[in-house]
Design an enzyme around this catalytic site. Sequence first.
Site, PDB file in Angstrom:
ATOM      1  N   TRP A 161      -8.778   8.856   4.311  1.00 34.98           N
ATOM      2  CA  TRP A 161      -7.456   9.476   4.242  1.00 34.98           C
ATOM      3  C   TRP A 161      -7.465  10.835   3.542  1.00 34.98           C
ATOM      4  O   TRP A 161      -6.477  11.554   3.585  1.00 34.98           O
ATOM      5  CB  TRP A 161      -6.482   8.551   3.476  1.00 34.98           C
ATOM      6  CG  TRP A 161      -7.077   8.057   2.181  1.00 34.98           C
ATOM      7  CD1 TRP A 161      -7.703   6.866   1.976  1.00 34.98           C
ATOM      8  CD2 TRP A 161      -7.136   8.767   0.935  1.00 34.98           C
ATOM      9  NE1 TRP A 161      -8.164   6.790   0.688  1.00 34.98           N
ATOM     10  CE2 TRP A 161      -7.829   7.946   0.026  1.00 34.98           C
ATOM     11  CE3 TRP A 161      -6.678  10.025   0.498  1.00 34.98           C
ATOM     12  CZ2 TRP A 161      -8.081   8.331  -1.300  1.00 34.98           C
ATOM     13  CZ3 TRP A 161      -6.929  10.407  -0.815  1.00 34.98           C
ATOM     14  CH2 TRP A 161      -7.625   9.568  -1.696  1.00 34.98           C
ATOM     15  N   LYS A 185     -11.210   5.320  14.595  1.00 35.84           N
ATOM     16  CA  LYS A 185     -10.214   4.681  13.734  1.00 35.84           C
ATOM     17  C   LYS A 185      -9.975   5.543  12.504  1.00 35.84           C
ATOM     18  O   LYS A 185     -10.771   5.575  11.575  1.00 35.84           O
ATOM     19  CB  LYS A 185     -10.673   3.300  13.267  1.00 35.84           C
ATOM     20  CG  LYS A 185      -9.512   2.496  12.699  1.00 35.84           C
ATOM     21  CD  LYS A 185      -9.944   1.432  11.716  1.00 35.84           C
ATOM     22  CE  LYS A 185     -10.379   2.008  10.414  1.00 35.84           C
ATOM     23  NZ  LYS A 185      -9.356   2.815   9.713  1.00 35.84           N
ATOM     24  N   PRO A 186      -8.850   6.275  12.494  1.00 34.19           N
ATOM     25  CA  PRO A 186      -8.499   7.026  11.290  1.00 34.19           C
ATOM     26  C   PRO A 186      -7.970   6.071  10.225  1.00 34.19           C
ATOM     27  O   PRO A 186      -7.688   4.909  10.516  1.00 34.19           O
ATOM     28  CB  PRO A 186      -7.397   7.975  11.770  1.00 34.19           C
ATOM     29  CG  PRO A 186      -6.809   7.335  12.974  1.00 34.19           C
ATOM     30  CD  PRO A 186      -7.857   6.429  13.570  1.00 34.19           C
ATOM     31  N   ALA A 187      -7.848   6.535   8.985  1.00 29.89           N
ATOM     32  CA  ALA A 187      -7.320   5.710   7.897  1.00 29.89           C
ATOM     33  C   ALA A 187      -5.848   5.397   8.162  1.00 29.89           C
ATOM     34  O   ALA A 187      -5.085   6.270   8.574  1.00 29.89           O
ATOM     35  CB  ALA A 187      -7.478   6.439   6.571  1.00 29.89           C
ATOM     36  N   GLU A 261     -21.385   9.325   5.688  1.00 30.48           N
ATOM     37  CA  GLU A 261     -20.991  10.283   4.647  1.00 30.48           C
ATOM     38  C   GLU A 261     -20.255   9.469   3.595  1.00 30.48           C
ATOM     39  O   GLU A 261     -19.096   9.100   3.793  1.00 30.48           O
ATOM     40  CB  GLU A 261     -20.075  11.371   5.211  1.00 30.48           C
ATOM     41  CG  GLU A 261     -20.704  12.254   6.279  1.00 30.48           C
ATOM     42  CD  GLU A 261     -21.718  13.233   5.730  1.00 30.48           C
ATOM     43  OE1 GLU A 261     -21.837  13.360   4.490  1.00 30.48           O
ATOM     44  OE2 GLU A 261     -22.417  13.872   6.537  1.00 30.48           O
ATOM     45  N   LEU A 262     -20.920   9.164   2.497  1.00 31.02           N
ATOM     46  CA  LEU A 262     -20.375   8.183   1.564  1.00 31.02           C
ATOM     47  C   LEU A 262     -19.937   8.834   0.251  1.00 31.02           C
ATOM     48  O   LEU A 262     -19.696  10.025   0.196  1.00 31.02           O
ATOM     49  CB  LEU A 262     -21.414   7.078   1.356  1.00 31.02           C
ATOM     50  CG  LEU A 262     -21.935   6.474   2.682  1.00 31.02           C
ATOM     51  CD1 LEU A 262     -22.999   5.434   2.429  1.00 31.02           C
ATOM     52  CD2 LEU A 262     -20.796   5.883   3.506  1.00 31.02           C
TER      53      LEU A 262
HETATM   54  P1  NAP Z   1     -12.865   3.495   2.401  1.00 28.77           P
HETATM   55  O1  NAP Z   1     -12.016   2.459   1.825  1.00 28.77           O
HETATM   56  O2  NAP Z   1     -14.312   3.246   2.561  1.00 28.77           O
HETATM   57  O3  NAP Z   1     -12.208   3.864   3.818  1.00 28.77           O
HETATM   58  C1  NAP Z   1     -12.806   4.722   4.735  1.00 28.77           C
HETATM   59  C2  NAP Z   1     -12.483   4.260   6.140  1.00 28.77           C
HETATM   60  O4  NAP Z   1     -13.042   2.968   6.365  1.00 28.77           O
HETATM   61  C3  NAP Z   1     -10.997   4.123   6.416  1.00 28.77           C
HETATM   62  O5  NAP Z   1     -10.756   4.435   7.760  1.00 28.77           O
HETATM   63  C4  NAP Z   1     -10.772   2.644   6.162  1.00 28.77           C
HETATM   64  O6  NAP Z   1      -9.624   2.144   6.780  1.00 28.77           O
HETATM   65  C5  NAP Z   1     -12.019   2.065   6.764  1.00 28.77           C
HETATM   66  N1  NAP Z   1     -12.357   0.733   6.290  1.00 28.77           N
HETATM   67  C6  NAP Z   1     -12.020   0.135   5.124  1.00 28.77           C
HETATM   68  N2  NAP Z   1     -12.531  -1.101   5.078  1.00 28.77           N
HETATM   69  C7  NAP Z   1     -13.205  -1.298   6.237  1.00 28.77           C
HETATM   70  C8  NAP Z   1     -13.943  -2.390   6.782  1.00 28.77           C
HETATM   71  N3  NAP Z   1     -14.103  -3.523   6.140  1.00 28.77           N
HETATM   72  N4  NAP Z   1     -14.504  -2.239   8.000  1.00 28.77           N
HETATM   73  C9  NAP Z   1     -14.360  -1.090   8.673  1.00 28.77           C
HETATM   74  N5  NAP Z   1     -13.674  -0.036   8.218  1.00 28.77           N
HETATM   75  C10 NAP Z   1     -13.099  -0.131   7.006  1.00 28.77           C
HETATM   76  O7  NAP Z   1     -12.771   4.848   1.618  1.00 28.77           O
HETATM   77  P2  NAP Z   1     -11.447   5.462   1.003  1.00 28.77           P
HETATM   78  O8  NAP Z   1     -11.245   4.812  -0.307  1.00 28.77           O
HETATM   79  O9  NAP Z   1     -10.349   5.446   1.944  1.00 28.77           O
HETATM   80  O10 NAP Z   1     -11.905   6.987   0.861  1.00 28.77           O
HETATM   81  C11 NAP Z   1     -12.521   7.493  -0.252  1.00 28.77           C
HETATM   82  C12 NAP Z   1     -14.047   7.394  -0.151  1.00 28.77           C
HETATM   83  O11 NAP Z   1     -14.532   8.219   0.905  1.00 28.77           O
HETATM   84  C13 NAP Z   1     -14.707   7.926  -1.396  1.00 28.77           C
HETATM   85  O12 NAP Z   1     -15.781   7.096  -1.771  1.00 28.77           O
HETATM   86  C14 NAP Z   1     -15.213   9.299  -0.979  1.00 28.77           C
HETATM   87  O13 NAP Z   1     -16.273   9.764  -1.741  1.00 28.77           O
HETATM   88  C15 NAP Z   1     -15.584   9.052   0.428  1.00 28.77           C
HETATM   89  N6  NAP Z   1     -15.617  10.307   1.179  1.00 28.77           N
HETATM   90  C16 NAP Z   1     -16.837  10.799   1.534  1.00 28.77           C
HETATM   91  C17 NAP Z   1     -16.916  11.979   2.212  1.00 28.77           C
HETATM   92  C18 NAP Z   1     -18.256  12.529   2.603  1.00 28.77           C
HETATM   93  O14 NAP Z   1     -18.295  13.348   3.486  1.00 28.77           O
HETATM   94  N7  NAP Z   1     -19.348  12.112   1.990  1.00 28.77           N
HETATM   95  C19 NAP Z   1     -15.762  12.674   2.569  1.00 28.77           C
HETATM   96  C20 NAP Z   1     -14.524  12.158   2.185  1.00 28.77           C
HETATM   97  C21 NAP Z   1     -14.476  10.953   1.490  1.00 28.77           C
HETATM   98  P3  NAP Z   1      -8.197   2.176   6.011  1.00 28.77           P
HETATM   99  O15 NAP Z   1      -8.200   3.421   5.191  1.00 28.77           O
HETATM  100  O16 NAP Z   1      -7.197   2.168   7.094  1.00 28.77           O
HETATM  101  O17 NAP Z   1      -8.150   0.983   5.119  1.00 28.77           O
HETATM  102 MG    MG Z   2      -9.392   2.423   1.129  1.00 28.10          MG
END
Ligand code: NAP
Ligand code: MG
Length: 491
Positions: A161, A185-187, A261-262
Amino acid sequence: MTAATDTRDLIASVPTDLFIDGEWVPAASGRRCDVINPATEAVIASIADGGPQDAVRAIDVAAVTQHSWAQTAPRARSEILRRAYELMMDRQEQLATIITAEMGKPLAEARGEVTYAAEFFRWFSEEAVRIGGDATLSGDGNTRIIVTKAPVGPCVLVTPWNFPLAMGTRKIGPAIAAGCTMVFKPAHLTPLSSFALADILTEAGLPAGVLNVVCSSDPGSVVEPWMRSGKARKVSFTGSTAVGVRLLEQASEHVMRSSMELGGNAPFIVFDDADLDVAVEGAMVAKLRNMGEACTAANRMFVQRGVAEEFARRLAARMSELVVGDGMTDGTQVGPMIEPKAVDKVTSLVADATGRGARVVCGGEPLESAGYFYAPTVLTDVDPASDLMSQEIFGPVAPIIPFDDEEQVVRLANDTPWGLVGYAFTQDVERAFRLQESIEVGMLGINTGLVSNPAAPFGGIKESGLGREGGRTGIEEFLELRYLAMPRTRR
Ligand code: NAP
Ligand code: MG
């Protein structure tokens, strides 16, 4: 009409269903879920809440479309991307407003994200017609070795997001350029900018079925069927390391190509020979861009002991002047956190640090108003054992840790399982090059707080991920090599 009704009309014009095979369709279950503006807590839209049945339809369409899409001329794919780039820039203001409404960042930053996002389409429109190959002879001269590149096949794209538009274009751009179809699948907290993007790509000429978008409040219920389908050949994910690891486990079942990209835990290092004005400016960007909700955000600020007090004082002076508020309002410099949970997390990380002796120079608490706001905060004398040293803060909190020499700070900087990005401020050129070798990160900024650039390979090492996005290697993630062997006859 007032600006508020303009915004309401604009948001109401964005599609809210699932985008499958070139059409907007409701979820098979009929379920919907709300999108909330984090600055006002108002519901701004209700979107189709996808599930397994929708997921299966979307991947089936992507699989069926792959063959014809891969046959299109590179120039045709290039021109779709170029037109989409132009449409995005023509509609920069609308797209920025959508981003601010669903995600909260100030409009000025949202405009910047639109440009950054669109630039990936421009970049990959230029790459689409430069997919090379190789032709050579075996060592004994008896075999012709001809290497071509082919699209890897249907791709699963999952984005977070925090940069709701740019994280999508950074994957969709190279997938289109390479000739891959997609399920995306976007957030679910920030889906509207992706829906607007799907409309723009259609207008730019993207054929039905190439890009399919399914959003869900239960992300696993959509993504896991894609991963287990056997029809997707690649996954490209941006998000947390925990979810990335899960997707890698799922990817192993059908041996899918994987780009990840984590998370990050960026060290931000200020040496005593640095230009402190430049370092403070860099810190403002590396810490406060996107309210600190960036994987590239400076998470640990190591400042050499002799300048630590002065740096903290100047940074706190700048940070406490910032205007925090609704990103739609002129003059706002810092917007809200994405959701209440995010405010709670930042609050508990700060409490843990102060419990271990950190001093609050400015901020240090949530704001008491509607919306999910946390005050820009500077902490000094932070104990390296504090939780915020080993976790992503993902908020506007700058913890300052003094250090004594280069060897010590390199050891501290590398003392993390992550390795996405680092920043260092020094006027010693030799040291700058030494740091590039010694700091374990995929990207290092010297005397700058910003490394993101569509022309550069974005990505991390260690548990920050696999593969790179953007740059000359970005398209390779969506291509695979095919090698042809042919005996060479000589007359
Ligand atoms: P997240 O919870 O891992 O969510 C990322 C995406 O994965 C969202 O689309 C989310 O859906 C989906 N998702 C969540 N649980 C899932 C599952 N069990 N199976 C499949 N997909 C699933 O991350 P976030 O908290 O939203 O975002 C912040 C994280 O992203 C941070 O750790 C940040 O460092 C990282 N990030 C990394 C980069 C990079 O380029 N390295 C760039 C930006 C952000 P929903 O959101 O709809 O739940
Ligand atoms: Mg999340």
